[in-house]
Each structure stands twice: as C-alpha cells, then as structure tokens.
Design an enzyme around this catalytic site. Structure first.
Site, mmCIF file in Angstrom:
data_model
loop_
_atom_site.group_PDB
_atom_site.id
_atom_site.type_symbol
_atom_site.label_atom_id
_atom_site.label_comp_id
_atom_site.label_asym_id
_atom_site.label_seq_id
_atom_site.Cartn_x
_atom_site.Cartn_y
_atom_site.Cartn_z
ATOM 1 N N ASP A 84 0.880 -1.165 0.000
ATOM 2 C CA ASP A 84 0.000 0.000 0.000
ATOM 3 C C ASP A 84 0.917 1.214 0.000
ATOM 4 O OD1 ASP A 84 -1.648 2.127 0.568
ATOM 5 O OD2 ASP A 84 -2.322 1.381 2.513
ATOM 6 N N LYS A 114 2.757 11.641 -3.421
ATOM 7 C CA LYS A 114 1.812 10.813 -4.170
ATOM 8 C C LYS A 114 0.794 11.699 -4.903
ATOM 9 C CE LYS A 114 -1.594 7.126 -3.464
ATOM 10 N NZ LYS A 114 -2.091 6.135 -2.507
ATOM 11 N N ASP A 118 -12.871 5.701 1.931
ATOM 12 C CA ASP A 118 -11.426 5.725 2.199
ATOM 13 C C ASP A 118 -10.931 7.158 2.336
ATOM 14 O OD1 ASP A 118 -8.696 5.605 2.190
ATOM 15 O OD2 ASP A 118 -8.507 4.579 0.274
#
Ligand code: AMP
Length: 560
Positions: A6, A68, A168
């Site tokens: 992850d 990211k 999420d």
C-alpha cells in the site's frame, strides 16, 4: 515472493501471505507504518520514513512528503540541491519497504502488487508502476484500494449478493467506491473521489483554529515553527476524537502558547470539509444508479476515518454503523497481499474474479455533422465510458466524412471533455480505406481495456477486413526501459541507511528537535543524555550504544 504494497500518501505498508492469511511486515524500526516521507542529505544519503520525517523540522529543504499527490505530473522536488520526480521519491519508499521485507522474510522480493486509488488515471497508474520498477520490483498487477479493502475483509466470500460502499479517507486522498458482490464476482460499480482531500486538511483546520484563537498568523511563523505547529495540530486532532476538548500548546518565539479547543468548535470549523466529503458519495451512488438505502455495508479505510467527527457524519448519513473490524491503516496492504497470493495461485486463497472500473473515459476524435451538410471536427467520441466495469471491450463504427477519403486516422484519447483537444492524447492508428463517396466506408474501432490498465486498440475496415492493432504504452513523460535502467543507475549512488544506524539517527534527530523546543531544566536534562549518547556512538561499543540509546529514548518518551 510476491508482496502486497500500500503506497499511501502519508504512510506506506508492505504485507505478505503466509499460513493462510495476509500479514503486515514490520519495517527496520519494528513499525508497521512507514511514513511516505523521503529526505536526501548533502552527501546523497537517503532517509525514508520516520527518520526523514524527523529531519523535517531541522532540515526542511532536504525533505519531501505527500508526493503521491503529484504522481504522473512533471513536478520536481529539490532535496539538498538534487532534483527528483514524484515517482523517484516513491521508488525510494518502495526500495526501503522491499529491503525491510527481504530482511524480515530472509528471501528476495522480486514482484509486488501495488495498490492505487481507484480514481488514479492512466498517467498516475503508469507513474506508480515506474516507481516500482525503479525500486527493482516487477509490477504486473495493480489493485485499486477499495477492491483491496473488500478483499481484505473477505467480502468476496459472502454467500449472499451484497452491495458495499468503501469509504477511504487517507492523509491526502479521498475515495468512495461502490462494490457489488453478485454471483461470486466482486465488481466495482462506481468510483468517485477527491485527490485533494484527506486527513491533512483536518489537521490544517486544527492549526488554523489555533492560530485564530491565539491571534497569530501563519505568515508570521518561520518554516520550523510551521512544522511544529502542524505537529501539534496533528496531535490535537487525534486526541479530540476521544475527548470533548483538547488543549493545544505551541512554542512561539521561546514562549509556550496554549489554547483550549472544544469538539464543537472543531466540528463547526470542519463543516466545509464534511460537505466536500458528501459530494463524491453522492456522485458514486448516482453513477451506480443506487440510493443511500441500497448500500448493505459500509467499510472504512484510511487513517482519517478514525476521526469520530467523520464516523458520526457517516452514521448519520447511512443510518448504519460502518464495519471497522480491521485496522483502517492496514486493510489495503492486507488486501494487496491476498491479491498477490491469488496471482501466485496459492492454494489457500480462493481465486475470485476481481473486476475494476475504468475511472476515466477512453475515446477518439471524430467529426460530427451537427446540421445537414455542416461539419464540426475536433469532437470527442467516448468508446469506453468512465465507470465501465473492466475488463471491457467496446466497438464503435466510424464512417468516412469526405468523398474519396483514402485514410482514416484514429486518435486515442482519454478524458471527459467534449472536445478532443482538452483530452489526453495516448496514441493513434492510421489505416487505408477504399475511396468512395463519404459515409460509404467505415471502420470498426474496438477498445479493450483490462484490469492491468493496458489498452488495446483495434481498427478494422468494414469493407476490406484490413485490421491494425496497437497496445497503448508509451506516452508523454513515460520512460522507456533503457531510461528506467539509466535512472536506476543514477539513483544507485543514493544509499538507504542500515537498520542500526537508522535507529540511532532517529533518536538523535528527535532529541535535537526536542532540545530546540525545550527550555531551562528540560533543555539541560536533554543535553546531558544527548551528550552521553553521542559519546557512546563515538566509542562505537555496540552494547553501550544500545543502553545509551534506550536511556535517551526513555527521556524523550517522558518529555513528549
Ligand atoms: P493514511 O494515508 O491512510 O495513512 O491516513 C493518514 C491520515 O490519518 C493522517 O492525516 C492522519 O492524521 C490520520 N489519522 C491517523 N490516526 C488518526 C487518529 N487516531 N485520529 C484521527 N486521524 C488519524
């Protein structure tokens, strides 16, 4: 061994599958979470994770985080004068995780299933894959984070058809996905999200609330003070979920400022963020053609779903309690490890058919006749629409638009705009067609998009049967294999610190930071233990270093 990773905005994890279940692999510091933070010093030493984060307040110009968010863009980060792209920084995180896993498992790790937000477009997915390759990992399969969560929860094992919503909220990204289990097929029905919303925004609200209450402005703080403020805000944010008020303190110009913040004040200040959360929930439901009440189960993943503010909001919205059996930080990595085991065709895991959805529209440029005899070119014709379940294959028949036209050019585009020029160009195929009056010749354009994000485009001339095919790979800012190899060699001079060294560095950095923040007797006490530890380091006696480190660590724990 294939592992599951992850690669998160704030934290990353690596997991493997053994004894019939997925397990998280602790990093060199014995922790499950490795902060996705990278620091490179003047000598080219690389620090990843907690050590890199500790360096933030002392050497802010040497540290990068939340990269990211920039995956797949041309953004560059400058660390101690050296330039890095987001995928290069990500590759250092991956390399560190890979090394930790190899030490822990005692075997080489060559391949990984990496999770990506369901909302990541092709460019971002490719950048992620490249990050893996730069870290020396083969990445044949990516799994979308919600699918990984559902897999980790074992939802694919249910006997009844069920609809799930995976919520999420990570550090920097927010994804909502609707999955449906139907006749043993786990299908992602819709995804929506916001790449610029996450737990960090809740931290920022806390920081701003504090500044507002104490009459300070962000501009008046220097870089180190800002880092400290956010650190304190992060602590306060976590604490407020378990209490109805928190006291946040912050060292400003040698003076400790304290403010009390109540849950109500914080909740009100977060109102706007909660409204933003609602949007993707609504959008995913409407894309899937469902109502709130159609959802059977809600799964929470991402560290920020620990905020009671967020949980309460969701309970009010769905009128049901979300499933939180697994640790929200670890769920995705566990799911990726199960997927890795499926890829290895391990007997313990039931192979399930995983599908995903295409999170963007793929199409081509066409000329449209908007009135009899009047044409407009440059228009976008969708072939595989956003939220189509993949693997998918769709065909569209396109006719010639001019008399005696002898070629048809199919430009492959990705995007949502009605106009071709606003969408992302992926490649093109040109094919010969027999000359004829316009509209009499045609080509069938077939797009096939699979779960590994490979797009195959086939163009077939209807009258002659002539066919041309291409697989979409190279596109802008895409590196060739040679370029990857070259950049890997260039990055090879960067050395990730060995375990022992890393622990010592971390303790020292933390101590130095706390020394800077402390005053008077606390400062003296810290100085005493730091000096003792440094002396032990100089003498180089292993046991002595360990004892001094433990003593210093104890003081730090007490003080913080
Ligand atoms: P992730 O990207 O999933 O690792 O999520 C990280 C985010 O979760 C960060 O913004 C953290 O501040 C937040 N987070 C982690 N633990 C907690 C907690 N106990 N309470 C509130 N937020 C948390």
């Amino acid at each position: 061994m294939i592992v599951g990773i992850d690669l998160g905005t704030t934290n990353s994890l690596i997991a493997y599958f053994a004894d019939g279940e997925p397990k998280i692999i602790p990093n060199r510091l014995g922790k499950n979470l490795t902060p996705s933070v990278v620091s490179v010093d003047e000598e080219g030493n690389v620090y990843v994770g907690e050590t890199a984060r500790e360096r933030m307040s002392l050497y802010p110009d040497s540290v990068a985080q939340t990269f990211k968010r920039s995956m797949g863009t041309d953004r560059e980060y400058v660390l101690s004068g050296r330039r890095f792209r987001p995928e290069e920084l990500s590759s250092m995180v991956l390399r560190s995780l890979k090394e930790d896993a190899e030490t822990y498992l005692g075997e080489e790790v060559t391949e990984a299933v990496i999770s990506v937000p369901a909302y990541f477009d092709d460019k971002r997915r490719k950048a992620t894959k490249r990050a893996g390759e730069l870290a020396g990992l083969k990445v044949e399969r990516m799994i979308s984070e919600p699918t990984a969560a559902a897999v980790a929860y074992g939802l694919y094992d249910k006997t009844k058809d069920t609809r799930f919503l995976v919520f999420d909220l990570g550090g920097g990204t927010f994804d909502v996905s609707i999955l449906e289990l139907y006749h043993n097929i786990l299908e992602v029905r819709a995804v929506a999200g916001d790449n610029y919303l996450g737990g960090e925004d809740f931290t920022e609200v806390m920081a701003k609330l504090f500044l507002q209450k104490s009459g300070l402005s962000l501009q008046s703080l220097d870089e180190k003070e800002q880092v400290r403020l956010y650190r304190q805000a992060e602590k306060a944010k976590r604490a407020i979920s378990d209490a109805d008020r928190v006291t946040m303190s912050f060292l400003y110009r040698e003076e400790t400022r304290e403010e009390e913040i109540t849950g109500k004040e914080y909740g009100d200040a977060c109102e706007e963020l909660l409204l933003k959360i609602r949007e993707p929930v609504k959008k995913s439901l409407s894309d899937a053609g469902l109502k709130l009440s159609d959802i059977d189960e809600v799964l929470l993943i991402g560290g920020a779903t620990r905020l009671s503010l967020v949980r309460d909001f969701l309970i009010r919205l769905f009128r049901k309690f979300p499933d939180t059996k697994l640790n929200p930080d670890e769920t995705v990595a566990l799911g990726a490890a199960v997927q890795a085991a499926m890829k290895e065709r391990r007997e313990e895991v039931k192979e399930v058919i995983l599908t995903d959805v295409c999170s963007f529209t793929l199409g081509t440029e066409v000329v449209v006749e908007y009135e009899q005899g009047k044409f407009e070119d440059g228009r976008f014709c969708p072939i595989i629409e956003r939220n189509t379940v993949i693997p998918a294959s769709h065909t569209e028949r396109l006719f010639t638009v001019r008399d005696n036209q002898d070629k048809v050019r199919v430009r492959v585009l990705q995007g949502e705009s009605r106009f071709a020029k606003n969408n992302l160009y992926l490649g093109e195929i040109e094919i010969d067609v027999p000359r004829a009056p316009r509209g009499q010749e045609a080509v069938d354009v077939t797009y096939t998009y699979d779960i590994n994000s490979l797009l195959e485009v086939e163009v077939k001339v209807v009258s002659t049967g002539r066919t041309q095919k291409m697989i979409i790979k190279g596109q802008d800012n895409q590196m060739t294999d040679e370029e990857i190899q070259k950049r890997m060699e260039e990055l090879a001079y960067l050395k990730i610190q060995p375990r022992d060294y890393e622990e010592n560095r971390l303790v020292l950095l933390r101590a130095e930071r706390m020394y800077e923040e402390a005053l008077g007797d606390r400062r003296k006490k810290l100085d005493h233990y730091i000096t003792a530890f440094e002396a032990a380091l100089k003498r180089g006696e292993h046991d002595e270093i360990r004892d001094a480190r433990e003593a210093l660590n104890e003081i730090l724990e007490e003080e913080e």
